[in-house]
Design a protein around this motif. Structure first.
Motif, PDB file in Angstrom:
ATOM      1  N   ASN A   1      -6.903  -9.240 -13.197  1.00  0.00           N
ATOM      2  CA  ASN A   1      -7.233  -8.290 -14.465  1.00  0.00           C
ATOM      3  C   ASN A   1      -7.978  -8.228 -15.651  1.00  0.00           C
ATOM      4  OD1 ASN A   1      -6.563 -10.703 -14.513  1.00  0.00           O
ATOM      5  ND2 ASN A   1      -5.317 -11.138 -16.302  1.00  0.00           N
ATOM      6  N   GLY A   2      -8.998  -8.342 -14.561  1.00  0.00           N
ATOM      7  CA  GLY A   2     -10.599  -8.155 -14.792  1.00  0.00           C
ATOM      8  C   GLY A   2     -11.214  -7.379 -16.097  1.00  0.00           C
ATOM      9  N   PHE A   3     -11.908  -6.786 -16.452  1.00  0.00           N
ATOM     10  CA  PHE A   3     -12.637  -6.000 -17.527  1.00  0.00           C
ATOM     11  C   PHE A   3     -14.633  -6.068 -16.499  1.00  0.00           C
ATOM     12  CE2 PHE A   3      -9.810  -8.029 -20.428  1.00  0.00           C
ATOM     13  CZ  PHE A   3      -9.189  -6.489 -20.896  1.00  0.00           C
ATOM     14  N   PRO A   4     -14.120  -4.656 -15.540  1.00  0.00           N
ATOM     15  CA  PRO A   4     -13.698  -3.256 -15.699  1.00  0.00           C
ATOM     16  C   PRO A   4     -12.188  -3.870 -14.470  1.00  0.00           C
ATOM     17  CG  PRO A   4     -14.985  -3.287 -13.967  1.00  0.00           C
ATOM     18  CD  PRO A   4     -15.979  -3.884 -14.838  1.00  0.00           C
ATOM     19  N   ALA A   5     -10.998  -3.805 -13.865  1.00  0.00           N
ATOM     20  CA  ALA A   5     -10.100  -3.978 -12.687  1.00  0.00           C
ATOM     21  C   ALA A   5     -10.236  -4.295 -11.857  1.00  0.00           C
ATOM     22  CB  ALA A   5      -8.886  -4.119 -13.056  1.00  0.00           C
ATOM     23  N   MET A   6     -10.520  -4.639 -10.440  1.00  0.00           N
ATOM     24  CA  MET A   6     -10.766  -4.907  -9.475  1.00  0.00           C
ATOM     25  C   MET A   6      -9.396  -4.830  -8.610  1.00  0.00           C
ATOM     26  SD  MET A   6     -14.329  -4.340  -9.442  1.00  0.00           S
ATOM     27  CE  MET A   6     -14.947  -4.431  -7.700  1.00  0.00           C
ATOM     28  N   SER A   7      -9.557  -4.408  -7.196  1.00  0.00           N
ATOM     29  CA  SER A   7      -8.767  -4.379  -6.142  1.00  0.00           C
ATOM     30  C   SER A   7      -9.037  -4.200  -5.075  1.00  0.00           C
ATOM     31  CB  SER A   7      -7.173  -3.085  -6.435  1.00  0.00           C
ATOM     32  OG  SER A   7      -8.082  -1.681  -6.234  1.00  0.00           O
ATOM     33  N   SER A   8      -7.899  -4.392  -4.211  1.00  0.00           N
ATOM     34  CA  SER A   8      -8.640  -4.550  -2.795  1.00  0.00           C
ATOM     35  C   SER A   8      -6.894  -4.724  -1.818  1.00  0.00           C
ATOM     36  CB  SER A   8      -9.541  -5.735  -2.405  1.00  0.00           C
ATOM     37  OG  SER A   8      -8.221  -6.472  -2.653  1.00  0.00           O
ATOM     38  N   THR A   9      -7.383  -3.955  -0.491  1.00  0.00           N
ATOM     39  CA  THR A   9      -6.665  -4.381   0.054  1.00  0.00           C
ATOM     40  C   THR A   9      -6.100  -5.107   1.414  1.00  0.00           C
ATOM     41  OG1 THR A   9      -6.006  -0.994  -0.307  1.00  0.00           O
ATOM     42  CG2 THR A   9      -4.575  -2.207   1.225  1.00  0.00           C
ATOM     43  N   ASN A  10      -5.205  -5.720   1.665  1.00  0.00           N
ATOM     44  CA  ASN A  10      -5.504  -7.001   2.593  1.00  0.00           C
ATOM     45  C   ASN A  10      -4.482  -6.432   4.031  1.00  0.00           C
ATOM     46  OD1 ASN A  10      -7.618  -9.189   1.416  1.00  0.00           O
ATOM     47  ND2 ASN A  10      -6.574  -8.293   0.128  1.00  0.00           N
ATOM     48  N   THR A  11      -4.709  -6.504   4.995  1.00  0.00           N
ATOM     49  CA  THR A  11      -2.935  -6.111   6.009  1.00  0.00           C
ATOM     50  C   THR A  11      -3.575  -7.709   6.513  1.00  0.00           C
ATOM     51  OG1 THR A  11      -4.535  -3.867   6.580  1.00  0.00           O
ATOM     52  CG2 THR A  11      -3.162  -5.726   8.127  1.00  0.00           C
ATOM     53  N   LEU A  12      -1.541  -8.364   6.163  1.00  0.00           N
ATOM     54  CA  LEU A  12      -0.654  -9.244   6.191  1.00  0.00           C
ATOM     55  C   LEU A  12       0.126  -9.202   8.586  1.00  0.00           C
ATOM     56  CD1 LEU A  12      -0.296 -12.155   5.072  1.00  0.00           C
ATOM     57  CD2 LEU A  12       2.430 -10.972   5.100  1.00  0.00           C
TER      58      LEU A  12
ATOM     59  N   PHE B   1       1.241  -5.023  11.198  1.00  0.00           N
ATOM     60  CA  PHE B   1       0.842  -4.636  10.073  1.00  0.00           C
ATOM     61  C   PHE B   1       0.931  -4.093   8.969  1.00  0.00           C
ATOM     62  CE2 PHE B   1      -1.410  -4.934  14.776  1.00  0.00           C
ATOM     63  CZ  PHE B   1      -1.654  -5.727  14.272  1.00  0.00           C
ATOM     64  N   LEU B   2       0.768  -4.738   7.933  1.00  0.00           N
ATOM     65  CA  LEU B   2       1.481  -4.753   5.903  1.00  0.00           C
ATOM     66  C   LEU B   2       0.397  -4.690   5.865  1.00  0.00           C
ATOM     67  CD1 LEU B   2       4.388  -4.493   5.081  1.00  0.00           C
ATOM     68  CD2 LEU B   2       4.101  -6.196   4.119  1.00  0.00           C
ATOM     69  N   PRO B   3      -0.209  -3.495   4.918  1.00  0.00           N
ATOM     70  CA  PRO B   3      -1.261  -3.146   3.817  1.00  0.00           C
ATOM     71  C   PRO B   3      -0.981  -4.076   3.016  1.00  0.00           C
ATOM     72  CG  PRO B   3      -0.142  -1.167   4.846  1.00  0.00           C
ATOM     73  CD  PRO B   3       0.564  -2.407   5.673  1.00  0.00           C
ATOM     74  N   VAL B   4      -1.343  -4.532   2.259  1.00  0.00           N
ATOM     75  CA  VAL B   4      -1.201  -5.262   0.956  1.00  0.00           C
ATOM     76  C   VAL B   4      -1.772  -4.845  -0.248  1.00  0.00           C
ATOM     77  CG1 VAL B   4      -0.194  -7.299  -0.799  1.00  0.00           C
ATOM     78  CG2 VAL B   4       0.879  -6.833   1.615  1.00  0.00           C
ATOM     79  N   GLU B   5      -2.042  -4.188  -1.250  1.00  0.00           N
ATOM     80  CA  GLU B   5      -2.452  -4.494  -2.882  1.00  0.00           C
ATOM     81  C   GLU B   5      -2.821  -4.951  -3.447  1.00  0.00           C
ATOM     82  OE1 GLU B   5      -3.262  -0.841  -5.648  1.00  0.00           O
ATOM     83  OE2 GLU B   5      -3.479  -0.136  -3.595  1.00  0.00           O
ATOM     84  N   ILE B   6      -3.776  -5.525  -3.777  1.00  0.00           N
ATOM     85  CA  ILE B   6      -4.750  -6.737  -5.106  1.00  0.00           C
ATOM     86  C   ILE B   6      -4.770  -6.343  -5.579  1.00  0.00           C
ATOM     87  CG2 ILE B   6      -4.750  -8.812  -5.317  1.00  0.00           C
ATOM     88  CD1 ILE B   6      -4.579  -9.721  -2.149  1.00  0.00           C
ATOM     89  N   ASN B   7      -4.457  -7.382  -7.033  1.00  0.00           N
ATOM     90  CA  ASN B   7      -4.873  -5.998  -8.471  1.00  0.00           C
ATOM     91  C   ASN B   7      -5.984  -7.072  -9.139  1.00  0.00           C
ATOM     92  OD1 ASN B   7      -5.268  -2.679  -8.277  1.00  0.00           O
ATOM     93  ND2 ASN B   7      -2.890  -4.169  -7.899  1.00  0.00           N
TER      94      ASN B   7
ATOM     95  N   ALA C   1       0.958  -1.445  -0.274  1.00  0.00           N
ATOM     96  CA  ALA C   1      -0.151  -0.364  -0.214  1.00  0.00           C
ATOM     97  C   ALA C   1       1.271   1.620  -0.691  1.00  0.00           C
ATOM     98  CB  ALA C   1      -0.809  -0.364   1.472  1.00  0.00           C
ATOM     99  N   PRO C   2       0.303   2.293  -0.933  1.00  0.00           N
ATOM    100  CA  PRO C   2       1.486   3.297  -0.463  1.00  0.00           C
ATOM    101  C   PRO C   2       1.326   3.987   0.564  1.00  0.00           C
ATOM    102  CG  PRO C   2      -0.374   3.692  -2.021  1.00  0.00           C
ATOM    103  CD  PRO C   2      -0.193   2.494  -1.139  1.00  0.00           C
ATOM    104  N   GLU C   3       0.953   3.644   1.512  1.00  0.00           N
ATOM    105  CA  GLU C   3       1.962   4.406   3.057  1.00  0.00           C
ATOM    106  C   GLU C   3       3.088   3.597   3.764  1.00  0.00           C
ATOM    107  OE1 GLU C   3      -1.976   2.108   4.161  1.00  0.00           O
ATOM    108  OE2 GLU C   3      -1.419   2.807   2.115  1.00  0.00           O
ATOM    109  N   VAL C   4       2.368   2.590   3.366  1.00  0.00           N
ATOM    110  CA  VAL C   4       4.264   1.953   3.932  1.00  0.00           C
ATOM    111  C   VAL C   4       4.605   1.175   2.682  1.00  0.00           C
ATOM    112  CG1 VAL C   4       2.250   0.502   5.366  1.00  0.00           C
ATOM    113  CG2 VAL C   4       2.690  -0.701   3.438  1.00  0.00           C
TER     114      VAL C   4
END
Length: 778
Positions: free
Chosen positions: A554-565, A546-552, A509-512
């Motif tokens: 490749n669908g149409f439209p593309a979807m993403s989410s941020t998950n915390t490890l 806590f490490l936030p990870v952004e997952i994307n 995630a941008p913040e980390v």
């Protein structure tokens, strides 16, 4: 006649013939200037007589019979199989020979002087051949045999050739001359005596009557004469099929019936022509060759049962007549020209089909329907259309409906007039990917029958779900982990349909993104690796990261989410095995390991149990000695001198626990002494800072630490007296009185406060007996 070879001094050979019947020597042949020439010797194999067999005789013309000549034999079997009389030159075979093991032996003969071993003639080779006898029966090495021949073959048709082998000599006599004969299988087959070729012996052998024959062939040596040896083999002969049987219908007329409400294309009936042949020879092809139902009905063949299947054609209207006639022909598509004269290879049968009246419901064009609709499609989206028609002559209009029990939540609606199916609200594929409903159709007006059809509706996927971690497990990491080490590989899942082309990408995630603790590497295979950037993690400082990870995706439209490890810091041993991941409330002393602490606690528990048992046995004895009694150690009384440092029976764990707590410490009385002496007040405990005692304690600690097998573990043994084995010797004042010792005890002044009383008593030579007694009591 026996051949005898004579050796000459000039290296020539004279060959003499001896007639055994007369016993007289023959005339010496003319000598020719040549090397050694030998006639072959013969020995009959398998000879079992009592005496060795005489093979031949060597003799030199320089041999005068005085014994000065010695004959030597070398080569194959010399000395073991063949022996020579070095005086006479007679060669004998000492063992039974087998021609099948070795047919001939090459030997070398030489005549030498007996006294000097000097050769008198050049050496030369000769051959001893083993003469064959009939001692091996014929064998069929490749039996049993399997063969086949077509049925209905002509007499004399070759089936196969069998060959036997005989280990005897084929060039000598008849031992290996074989003759073949048939022992079992007549009169169906015969065998050629010389070649072993098996042939058919009967005409018109029918496979349908008998398919397999067991034939036994014998091979006999000695040309088949009496006394020869024989061997047999089995031959299993199978008759292969030929097309020698035409098809035949069991019946000439087949009655069938069909209801007028029968759906076109459905089965009306079946018939089958029988053909006993196999495979392609038994195939039957069916055709409708005549009849008024040729345009109304069609014929096909069931590939499994080989039956002719009669069906109503799709576009036919069977209501126009009440009776139809069909003429069906069954024929073999593969005909053997050899048996054409046995034909014809076909048969005919008549089918009579009657049409029965019925009040039939509407008929759907298809047996079932399958439609697709995208998820999240708006209300009223067209799904598809079903169609049914009335097959009755009246041809009434048809109305459609969806039974509610097949669509309980009423996702779909249908136009009752044209069968158009539409959605009533958006659909979610992740909730339900398929909707299986039924549509019923019936004629409008009156109480007519109803018919149903299955409709399967697939909800097509749309990328409307963001990816997330495949698992939510915590990551456990050692405090001593090295920088750059991989601690976890994460993967993702998506509730949307997982197609082969679907791919996930990972990033922090941008913040980390620029944190100094961890980094992420996208492996480009829908996984990512988490690495450590630094060292020096501590649970006391921070035990969870806590490490936030952004997952994307490749669908149409593309979807993403941020998950915390979640990464938890744990304590580990030297092998990076995790010991504990909980934050400890205090830090253990640096010099004491966890194992040592456990051992000490175990010792304390054992001592408490021992004290409790002692207390139970001595209820009248107080457990605690009050301070005014001035008891500083466990007192053990002996009637004589103690064992010194060799005595390890008494120790006090209290000294290890609190060596400086002499004041106010209430020792336990673990052992009740047999004799108790009054304790002089004012005698203090040994000083903890005494140089000798400190060294003694340190020495015992080092010994206990270095010896893991000596119990009790991590404990100190305390000795309250000196005795035998001490470098200081005995401190008893009684010995001083009896021996009138004039030893100098001034060194007791340097022993510290604990020995002050002894120093005062023994420091001067004018001590009395009473003073000595006081010292003994102390």
């Amino acid at each position: 006649t026996q051949a005898t070879c004579l050796l000459s001094s000039k290296g020539h050979v004279s060959l003499h013939r001896h007639r055994q019947r007369t016993g007289k020597e023959g005339q010496v042949l003319h000598r020719s200037k040549r090397g050694w020439v030998w006639n072959q010797f013969f020995v009959i194999e398998e000879y079992t007589g009592p005496d060795p067999v005489l093979v031949g005789r060597l003799h030199s013309d320089v041999d005068s019979g005085d014994g000065n000549i010695k004959y030597i034999l070398s080569g194959e079997g010399a000395g073991t199989i063949f022996v020579i009389d070095d005086k006479t030159g007679n060669i004998h075979a000492t063992k039974t020979l087998d021609r099948e093991e070795q047919a001939q032996y090459t030997l070398t003969a030489q005549a030498v002087a007996r006294d000097t071993n000097k050769p008198l003639e050049p050496p030369s080779e000769f051959i001893v051949k083993v003469q064959d006898i009939n001692d091996n029966p014929p064998e069929f090495l490749h039996g049993p045999y399997y063969a086949s021949v077509p049925e209905m073959s002509n007499v004399g048709t070759s089936v196969m050739q069998v060959t036997a082998t005989d280990a005897d000599d084929p060039t000598y006599g008849n031992s290996a001359r074989l003759v073949y004969s048939i022992l079992q299988g007549q009169p169906y087959f015969s065998v050629e005596p010389q070649t072993g070729i098996i042939r058919t012996a009967l005409p018109s052998m029918d496979r349908e009557a008998r398919q397999e024959y067991d034939v036994v062939i014998q091979a006999k040596d000695m040309g088949g004469h009496m006394g020869g040896l024989s061997g047999t083999t089995e031959v299993k002969i199978t008759l292969t099929d030929v097309n020698d049987n035409p098809p035949k219908f069991p019946q000439s007329v087949y009655p069938m019936s069909i209801s007028e409400d029968k759906v076109p294309g459905e089965e009306v009936g079946r018939l089958k022509a029988k053909d006993p042949d196999l495979g392609d020879n038994g195939l039957v092809k069916y055709n409708i060759i005549d009849g008024d139902g040729m345009g109304i009905f069609e014929l096909s063949t069931d590939s499994e049962t080989r039956e002719a299947v009669i069906k109503g054609e799709t576009d036919s209207n069977i209501r126009t007549k009440r009776l139809y006639t069909l003429k069906v022909e069954g024929s073999n598509p593969h005909v053997d020209p050899q048996f054409l004269a046995w034909g014809p290879y076909k048969d005919e049968a008549t089918i009579k089909i009657s049409v029965e009246d019925a009040d039939e419901p509407p008929v759907f064009i298809a047996h079932s329907y399958t439609f697709e609709v995208e998820e999240n499609a708006p209300e009223g989206t067209l799904v598809g259309r079903v169609h049914a028609k009335d097959t009755d002559v009246a041809n009434n209009p048809v109305s459609y409906r969806i039974p509610q029990y097949t669509d309980v939540e009423q996702f779909f609606s249908i136009n009752p007039e044209d069968g158009m199916i539409t959605t009533t609200r958006p659909l979610d594929r992740e909730t339900q990917a398929w909707h299986n409903i039924s549509v019923s159709a019936k004629e409008t007006g009156g109480h007519h029958q109803e018919t149903k059809v299955r409709v399967n509706i697939k909800v097509k996927d749309v990328n409307d779900n963001a990816p997330e971690f495949a698992t939510n497990n915590e990551v456990l990491m050692c405090e001593t982990i090295a920088p750059g080490k991989l601690i976890e590989t994460v993967s993702a899942v998506d509730k949307d349909e997982m197609a082969n082309r679907q791919h996930f990408t990972f990033s922090l995630a941008p913040e980390v993104a620029h944190n100094h603790n961890f980094s992420l590497k996208d492996n480009r295979d829908s996984t990512a690796s988490i690495y450590v950037l630094r060292k020096g993690f501590s649970r006391l400082t921070q035990d969870v990261y806590f490490l936030p990870v952004e997952i994307n995706d490749n669908g149409f439209p593309a979807m993403s989410s941020t998950n915390t490890l979640t990464i938890r810091v744990c304590s580990c041993d030297s092998k990076d095995t995790i010991l504990s991941c909980n934050v400890e409330p205090y830090v253990l002393p640096a010099g004491l390991s966890t194992g040592a602490l456990i051992a000490i606690l175990a010792c304390i528990v054992i001592l408490l149990v021992v004290l409790f048992v002692a207390l139970r046995r001595q209820k009248k004895e107080p457990l605690i000695v009050f301070e005014e009694e001035d008891i500083r150690e466990n007192i053990i009384t002996y009637d004589d001198e103690g064992g010194g440092e060799e005595d390890t029976e008494a120790f006090d764990i209290a000294t290890l626990q609190n060596p400086d707590g002499a004041n106010g410490f209430l020792p336990r009385k673990d052992i009740k002494p047999e004799l108790q002496y009054p304790i002089r007040p004012g005698i203090g405990r040994p000083a903890a800072n005494s140089v000798d005692v400190d060294d003694f304690i340190k020495t015992r600690i080092a010994e206990a630490d270095s010896d893991p097998t000596a119990p009790p573990y991590d404990s100190i043994q305390i000795y309250g007296y000196e005795g035998r084995g001490s470098l200081a010797g005995s401190l008893s004042s009684l010995e001083s009185v009896t021996t009138e010792s004039d030893l100098d005890y001034d060194y007791l002044q340097s022993w510290g406060p604990r020995f002050k009383k002894l120093a005062d008593l023994y420091g001067t030579k004018d001590c009395s007996i009473n003073d000595a007694d006081e010292g003994e009591d102390s």
